[in-house]
Write a protein that holds these residues in place. Structure first.
Motif, PDB file in Angstrom:
ATOM      1  N   ASP A 227       2.016  -2.377  -2.806  1.00 28.22           N
ATOM      2  CA  ASP A 227       2.387  -1.339  -1.839  1.00 28.22           C
ATOM      3  C   ASP A 227       1.816   0.003  -2.302  1.00 28.22           C
ATOM      4  OD1 ASP A 227       3.783   0.666  -0.354  1.00 28.22           O
ATOM      5  OD2 ASP A 227       5.329  -0.810   0.118  1.00 28.22           O
ATOM      6  N   ASN A 228       0.871   0.538  -1.524  1.00 27.09           N
ATOM      7  CA  ASN A 228       0.218   1.794  -1.916  1.00 27.09           C
ATOM      8  C   ASN A 228       1.181   2.969  -1.958  1.00 27.09           C
ATOM      9  OD1 ASN A 228      -2.517   0.798  -2.148  1.00 27.09           O
ATOM     10  ND2 ASN A 228      -2.507   0.570   0.078  1.00 27.09           N
ATOM     11  N   LEU A 229       2.174   2.972  -1.089  1.00 25.06           N
ATOM     12  CA  LEU A 229       3.151   4.058  -1.097  1.00 25.06           C
ATOM     13  C   LEU A 229       4.011   3.995  -2.357  1.00 25.06           C
ATOM     14  CD1 LEU A 229       4.434   6.467   0.274  1.00 25.06           C
ATOM     15  CD2 LEU A 229       5.883   4.899   1.583  1.00 25.06           C
ATOM     16  N   VAL A 230       4.373   2.788  -2.801  1.00 23.25           N
ATOM     17  CA  VAL A 230       5.144   2.629  -4.035  1.00 23.25           C
ATOM     18  C   VAL A 230       4.326   3.116  -5.226  1.00 23.25           C
ATOM     19  CG1 VAL A 230       6.210   0.967  -5.605  1.00 23.25           C
ATOM     20  CG2 VAL A 230       6.537   0.740  -3.131  1.00 23.25           C
ATOM     21  N   VAL A 231       3.037   2.769  -5.253  1.00 24.62           N
ATOM     22  CA  VAL A 231       2.173   3.245  -6.348  1.00 24.62           C
ATOM     23  C   VAL A 231       2.210   4.764  -6.423  1.00 24.62           C
ATOM     24  CG1 VAL A 231      -0.212   3.411  -7.164  1.00 24.62           C
ATOM     25  CG2 VAL A 231       0.626   1.249  -6.235  1.00 24.62           C
ATOM     26  N   GLN A 232       2.013   5.414  -5.307  1.00 23.79           N
ATOM     27  CA  GLN A 232       1.967   6.879  -5.313  1.00 23.79           C
ATOM     28  C   GLN A 232       3.322   7.490  -5.679  1.00 23.79           C
ATOM     29  OE1 GLN A 232      -0.101   8.857  -2.146  1.00 23.79           O
ATOM     30  NE2 GLN A 232      -1.391   7.096  -1.710  1.00 23.79           N
ATOM     31  N   SER A 233       4.394   6.873  -5.227  1.00 27.35           N
ATOM     32  CA  SER A 233       5.723   7.390  -5.543  1.00 27.35           C
ATOM     33  C   SER A 233       6.020   7.285  -7.037  1.00 27.35           C
ATOM     34  CB  SER A 233       6.794   6.650  -4.740  1.00 27.35           C
ATOM     35  OG  SER A 233       6.615   6.863  -3.348  1.00 27.35           O
ATOM     36  N   LEU A 234       5.602   6.178  -7.643  1.00 29.88           N
ATOM     37  CA  LEU A 234       5.783   6.022  -9.088  1.00 29.88           C
ATOM     38  C   LEU A 234       4.971   7.063  -9.854  1.00 29.88           C
ATOM     39  CD1 LEU A 234       5.631   2.121  -9.331  1.00 29.88           C
ATOM     40  CD2 LEU A 234       7.648   3.548  -9.743  1.00 29.88           C
ATOM     41  N   VAL A 235       3.742   7.313  -9.404  1.00 27.69           N
ATOM     42  CA  VAL A 235       2.916   8.341 -10.053  1.00 27.69           C
ATOM     43  C   VAL A 235       3.562   9.708  -9.879  1.00 27.69           C
ATOM     44  CG1 VAL A 235       0.682   9.523 -10.027  1.00 27.69           C
ATOM     45  CG2 VAL A 235       0.776   7.031  -9.800  1.00 27.69           C
ATOM     46  N   ALA A 236       4.044   9.999  -8.681  1.00 25.47           N
ATOM     47  CA  ALA A 236       4.648  11.306  -8.401  1.00 25.47           C
ATOM     48  C   ALA A 236       5.842  11.585  -9.301  1.00 25.47           C
ATOM     49  CB  ALA A 236       5.065  11.384  -6.931  1.00 25.47           C
ATOM     50  N   GLU A 237       6.564  10.528  -9.684  1.00 27.35           N
ATOM     51  CA  GLU A 237       7.733  10.702 -10.546  1.00 27.35           C
ATOM     52  C   GLU A 237       7.367  10.696 -12.025  1.00 27.35           C
ATOM     53  OE1 GLU A 237      10.658  11.505  -9.565  1.00 27.35           O
ATOM     54  OE2 GLU A 237      10.212  11.306  -7.414  1.00 27.35           O
ATOM     55  N   GLY A 238       6.081  10.639 -12.330  1.00 27.65           N
ATOM     56  CA  GLY A 238       5.644  10.694 -13.712  1.00 27.65           C
ATOM     57  C   GLY A 238       5.838   9.395 -14.474  1.00 27.65           C
ATOM     58  N   LEU A 239       5.945   8.279 -13.770  1.00 30.51           N
ATOM     59  CA  LEU A 239       6.210   7.002 -14.423  1.00 30.51           C
ATOM     60  C   LEU A 239       4.933   6.264 -14.833  1.00 30.51           C
ATOM     61  CD1 LEU A 239       9.109   5.827 -12.103  1.00 30.51           C
ATOM     62  CD2 LEU A 239       9.287   6.705 -14.434  1.00 30.51           C
ATOM     63  N   GLY A 240       3.797   6.812 -14.468  1.00 30.11           N
ATOM     64  CA  GLY A 240       2.538   6.198 -14.841  1.00 30.11           C
ATOM     65  C   GLY A 240       1.389   6.802 -14.064  1.00 30.11           C
ATOM     66  N   VAL A 241       0.184   6.349 -14.370  1.00 31.50           N
ATOM     67  CA  VAL A 241      -1.009   6.752 -13.632  1.00 31.50           C
ATOM     68  C   VAL A 241      -1.583   5.492 -12.973  1.00 31.50           C
ATOM     69  CG1 VAL A 241      -1.483   8.687 -15.159  1.00 31.50           C
ATOM     70  CG2 VAL A 241      -2.527   6.454 -15.631  1.00 31.50           C
ATOM     71  N   ALA A 242      -2.487   5.685 -12.038  1.00 33.38           N
ATOM     72  CA  ALA A 242      -3.016   4.537 -11.297  1.00 33.38           C
ATOM     73  C   ALA A 242      -4.452   4.796 -10.877  1.00 33.38           C
ATOM     74  CB  ALA A 242      -2.152   4.250 -10.069  1.00 33.38           C
ATOM     75  N   MET A 243      -5.158   3.702 -10.593  1.00 32.44           N
ATOM     76  CA  MET A 243      -6.501   3.776 -10.022  1.00 32.44           C
ATOM     77  C   MET A 243      -6.399   3.355  -8.565  1.00 32.44           C
ATOM     78  SD  MET A 243      -9.957   1.810 -11.320  1.00 32.44           S
ATOM     79  CE  MET A 243      -9.780   2.397 -13.001  1.00 32.44           C
ATOM     80  N   MET A 244      -6.873   4.203  -7.674  1.00 28.96           N
ATOM     81  CA  MET A 244      -6.704   3.924  -6.248  1.00 28.96           C
ATOM     82  C   MET A 244      -7.990   4.213  -5.489  1.00 28.96           C
ATOM     83  SD  MET A 244      -3.630   5.104  -3.714  1.00 28.96           S
ATOM     84  CE  MET A 244      -2.527   3.887  -4.443  1.00 28.96           C
ATOM     85  N   PRO A 245      -8.323   3.381  -4.507  1.00 28.68           N
ATOM     86  CA  PRO A 245      -9.540   3.610  -3.710  1.00 28.68           C
ATOM     87  C   PRO A 245      -9.395   4.810  -2.788  1.00 28.68           C
ATOM     88  CG  PRO A 245      -8.787   1.334  -3.562  1.00 28.68           C
ATOM     89  CD  PRO A 245      -7.679   2.116  -4.166  1.00 28.68           C
ATOM     90  N   GLY A 246     -10.528   5.436  -2.503  1.00 29.37           N
ATOM     91  CA  GLY A 246     -10.526   6.580  -1.606  1.00 29.37           C
ATOM     92  C   GLY A 246     -10.071   6.220  -0.206  1.00 29.37           C
ATOM     93  N   LEU A 247     -10.283   4.972   0.229  1.00 24.92           N
ATOM     94  CA  LEU A 247      -9.874   4.556   1.571  1.00 24.92           C
ATOM     95  C   LEU A 247      -8.371   4.730   1.757  1.00 24.92           C
ATOM     96  CD1 LEU A 247     -11.064   3.367   4.187  1.00 24.92           C
ATOM     97  CD2 LEU A 247     -10.539   1.094   3.295  1.00 24.92           C
TER      98      LEU A 247
END
Length: 301
Positions: A227-247
């Motif tokens: 879930d792309n939204l879950v990935v971003q939410s986890l990053v926003a809370e400082g729980l990790g970093v991620a690699m995500m496509p520009g699309l």
């Protein structure tokens, strides 16, 4: 095996009442009608007509066939109309399987144009990540698959599939808005060796492991989600970093994350796949054209 021409002539004889009347309706000679009825009786194996004085009467077999003749002819006509619609692009069903970010961007744009110009073409959308989505295509569960590959993984495409390249999708590192590296224009993976990571689908996770290995470290993957939204939410809370496509970032971006390009740049290849013999199916080719056009517009933006 019945000849449909003979069934048509038989139906006309029954409705017109005689061979001569049927010949006038069909534009045949009476001997031609007689020959066709004899051929049909040979195929059936029993007489279809009997004469009572100067009039013809149906036999029991003839009455049975007469009950079916109209239905047979209408079914043939309906089939001919449908085939004509399919070959002239007025109708057809195309099943598309797309990975989520393509399903949220390329597919809606392509289908909006398609439905406006060819409302008889029905497109059904499935969601699936590669390599499973490619397997569905091979098994006949869909007609077109939109999928991505990572060059460094040397992924094999089944030989029976045609690949239609669409564009290259730039990969981005997602950081919390206040991250120390957020001030840089581009980030080296090695600088993130000590971070916790959030991984995506199996293919994306494999690419993350590969690219980090190329930089000399194994990422500490703390979370895995498609879930792309879950990935971003986890990053926003400082729980990790991620690699995500520009699309993904083109339509979904959390307001408390920062995206930074990778140094060196990393990309995934997005393509459409179809069974080679299906490239000649008009409706399938039309959907492919619209997806290609949508991808070209996106690259040109």
């Amino acid at each position: 095996m019945f000849d449909s021409r003979h069934i048509k002539t038989f139906h006309t004889v029954v409705t017109a009442g005689s061979y001569s009347a049927a010949a006038r309706v069909l534009g045949y000679t009476q001997p031609a009608v007689t020959q066709q009825m004899k051929a049909l009786e040979r195929a059936v194996g029993t007489p279809l007509f009997t004469r009572v004085g100067r009039r013809m009467r149906l036999t029991e077999a003839g009455e049975a066939l007469a009950r079916h003749a109209g239905i047979i002819l209408e079914s043939i006509a309906a089939a001919q109309r449908q085939m004509s619609s399919l070959t002239r692009l007025r109708a057809g069903r195309v099943r598309v399987c797309a990975f989520p970010s393509a399903g949220a961007t390329l597919v809606p744009e392509a289908l909006a144009r398609l439905s406006a110009e060819h409302p008889g073409v029905r497109v059904e959308l499935q969601e699936g990540e590669p390599p499973d989505s490619l397997g569905r295509l091979v098994r006949g569960e869909c007609d077109i698959t939109l999928a991505f590959t990572y060059p460094g993984l040397h992924e094999q495409v089944p030989a029976e599939l045609a690949e239609i390249p669409l564009f290259e999708d730039q990969l981005t590192v997602l950081l919390p808005a206040g991250h120390a590296l957020a001030r840089r224009r581009a980030v080296k993976l090695a600088d993130l060796a000590g971070e916790r990571w959030i991984a995506g689908c199996l293919r994306c996770r494999a690419n993350l492991l590969h690219e980090c290995a190329e930089q000399g470290f194994a990422p500490d993957i703390a979370f895995t989600t498609n879930d792309n939204l879950v990935v971003q939410s986890l990053v926003a809370e400082g729980l990790g970093v991620a690699m995500m496509p520009g699309l993904v970032l083109s339509f979904l971006r959390h307001d408390r994350i920062t995206g930074r390009a990778l140094d060196p740049a990393s990309r995934r290849k997005v393509a459409a796949y179809v069974l080679r013999e299906h490239l000649r199916i008009p409706a399938t080719a039309l959907v492919l054209d619209e997806v290609r056009a949508a991808a070209a517009r996106r690259v040109g933006c």
